[in-house]
Design a protein around this motif. Structure first.
Motif, PDB file in Angstrom:
ATOM      1  N   SER A  56     -38.548  50.161  93.760  1.00 14.94           N
ATOM      2  CA  SER A  56     -37.156  50.527  93.482  1.00 14.94           C
ATOM      3  C   SER A  56     -36.273  49.565  94.268  1.00 14.94           C
ATOM      4  O   SER A  56     -36.100  49.709  95.474  1.00 14.94           O
ATOM      5  N   HIS A  58     -32.697  46.716  94.240  1.00 17.43           N
ATOM      6  CA  HIS A  58     -31.541  46.059  93.658  1.00 17.43           C
ATOM      7  C   HIS A  58     -31.844  44.568  93.531  1.00 17.43           C
ATOM      8  O   HIS A  58     -32.622  44.007  94.300  1.00 17.43           O
ATOM      9  N   PHE A  59     -31.189  43.914  92.556  1.00 14.87           N
ATOM     10  CA  PHE A  59     -31.410  42.489  92.360  1.00 14.87           C
ATOM     11  C   PHE A  59     -30.892  41.667  93.538  1.00 14.87           C
ATOM     12  O   PHE A  59     -31.412  40.596  93.831  1.00 14.87           O
ATOM     13  N   GLY A  66     -30.468  46.908  89.267  1.00 15.90           N
ATOM     14  CA  GLY A  66     -31.766  46.802  89.906  1.00 15.90           C
ATOM     15  C   GLY A  66     -32.899  47.084  88.940  1.00 15.90           C
ATOM     16  O   GLY A  66     -32.715  47.109  87.711  1.00 15.90           O
ATOM     17  N   PHE A  67     -34.073  47.325  89.525  1.00 16.22           N
ATOM     18  CA  PHE A  67     -35.296  47.520  88.763  1.00 16.22           C
ATOM     19  C   PHE A  67     -36.090  48.650  89.392  1.00 16.22           C
ATOM     20  O   PHE A  67     -36.194  48.739  90.618  1.00 16.22           O
ATOM     21  N   ASN A  69     -39.933  50.708  88.889  1.00 15.56           N
ATOM     22  CA  ASN A  69     -41.224  50.822  88.211  1.00 15.56           C
ATOM     23  C   ASN A  69     -42.130  51.752  89.006  1.00 15.56           C
ATOM     24  O   ASN A  69     -42.173  51.688  90.233  1.00 15.56           O
ATOM     25  N   SER A  90     -41.031  51.354  83.386  1.00 22.21           N
ATOM     26  CA  SER A  90     -40.201  50.305  83.967  1.00 22.21           C
ATOM     27  C   SER A  90     -38.780  50.442  83.433  1.00 22.21           C
ATOM     28  O   SER A  90     -38.587  50.583  82.220  1.00 22.21           O
ATOM     29  N   LEU A  92     -34.487  49.097  83.913  1.00 27.23           N
ATOM     30  CA  LEU A  92     -33.334  48.457  84.519  1.00 27.23           C
ATOM     31  C   LEU A  92     -32.379  49.564  84.941  1.00 27.23           C
ATOM     32  O   LEU A  92     -32.159  50.524  84.202  1.00 27.23           O
ATOM     33  N   THR A  93     -31.802  49.444  86.122  1.00 22.71           N
ATOM     34  CA  THR A  93     -30.944  50.487  86.666  1.00 22.71           C
ATOM     35  C   THR A  93     -29.534  49.955  86.906  1.00 22.71           C
ATOM     36  O   THR A  93     -29.347  48.775  87.228  1.00 22.71           O
ATOM     37  N   ASN A 103     -30.608  54.625  83.913  1.00 24.70           N
ATOM     38  CA  ASN A 103     -31.822  53.841  83.686  1.00 24.70           C
ATOM     39  C   ASN A 103     -32.071  53.660  82.195  1.00 24.70           C
ATOM     40  O   ASN A 103     -31.907  54.595  81.405  1.00 24.70           O
ATOM     41  N   GLY A 105     -35.192  51.606  79.727  1.00 22.68           N
ATOM     42  CA  GLY A 105     -36.381  50.766  79.776  1.00 22.68           C
ATOM     43  C   GLY A 105     -37.478  51.281  78.866  1.00 22.68           C
ATOM     44  O   GLY A 105     -37.198  51.814  77.785  1.00 22.68           O
TER      45      GLY A 105
END
Length: 226
Positions: A56, A58-59, A66-67, A69, A90, A92-93, A103, A105
């Protein structure tokens, strides 16, 4: 059921629109709490082996996006047992407010295959405590509704040693047939040393409409990757 899903999506879009009106302030927003480390765990029980990895992030520290999974394998020692399972999801947040995010995905599992999915997520993390809650809907076929959650408590005692404990659960419901699909409760308690944890664990798993039960007691070893 489709009306409920459409209302759910509409609520998510409305939340995103509200957040967009505050883009100037959110552009400079950092996550209120540090994001959880990547957790990788192996569990060996009396009836099966299990693996889990959860991410979990953030980019970037200033990004709203963020992401997430979570990937799990459970393999029964009896190779003919149909309870062997694989689950991966999975997303994308997009942050909307103080730990809450939208979210979107995909999910994949051993029973229903690949499906697009959307939901909400809440993450809280600090040095001692982590909480994750992820309710979501599959957007095709049986429109399964699922809630995944966990709580970790991991205080440090002296130097690099401390306690590690976790309660984790999942419930997946087939809304088209109105039946239970998959659920579990996983428990862990043990010690931590630096970024590693180990101790005792138990998995209580339930499968299908009849809630066929498979329990396993054993040991776990875990690592946190930053």
């Amino acid at each position: 059921m489709r009306k409920i899903i459409l209302l759910f999506i509409a609520f998510s879009l409305a939340s995103a629109s509200f957040a967009q009106h505050k883009a100037d302030s959110l552009a400079m927003l950092k996550p209120a709490k540090p994001s959880p480390p990547i957790g990788v765990e192996f569990f060996a029980g009396n009836n099966d082996l299990a693996f889990q990895m959860m991410v979990s992030k953030h980019f970037s520290p200033k990004s709203r996006f963020g992401f997430f999974n979570v990937t799990q394998f459970v393999g029964d020692y009896a190779t003919t047992n149909q309870k062997n399972s694989f689950i991966s999801q999975s997303f994308l947040t997009a942050d909307i407010w103080k730990g809450f995010s939208i979210n979107t995905g995909v999910t994949m599992n051993y029973m229903t295959g690949f499906r697009p999915s959307a939901g909400l997520q809440y993450v809280f993390a600090n040095r001692k405590f982590t909480a994750v809650l992820l309710p979501r809907f599959d957007l095709t076929q049986t429109y399964n509704f699922e809630t995944f959650g966990l709580v970790e408590y991991k205080p440090k005692f002296k130097n690099n040693w401390g306690l590690y404990s976790r309660v984790q659960g999942l419930y997946n419901h087939n809304t088209k047939l109105d039946t239970h699909n998959r659920s579990y409760i996983w428990l862990r308690v043990g010690a931590s040393y630096k970024n590693y944890q180990f101790g005792l664990g138990s998995n209580f798993d339930y499968y299908g409409p009849l809630k066929i039960n498979e329990n396993s007691m054993g040991v776990f070893v875990r690592a946190e990757l930053f």
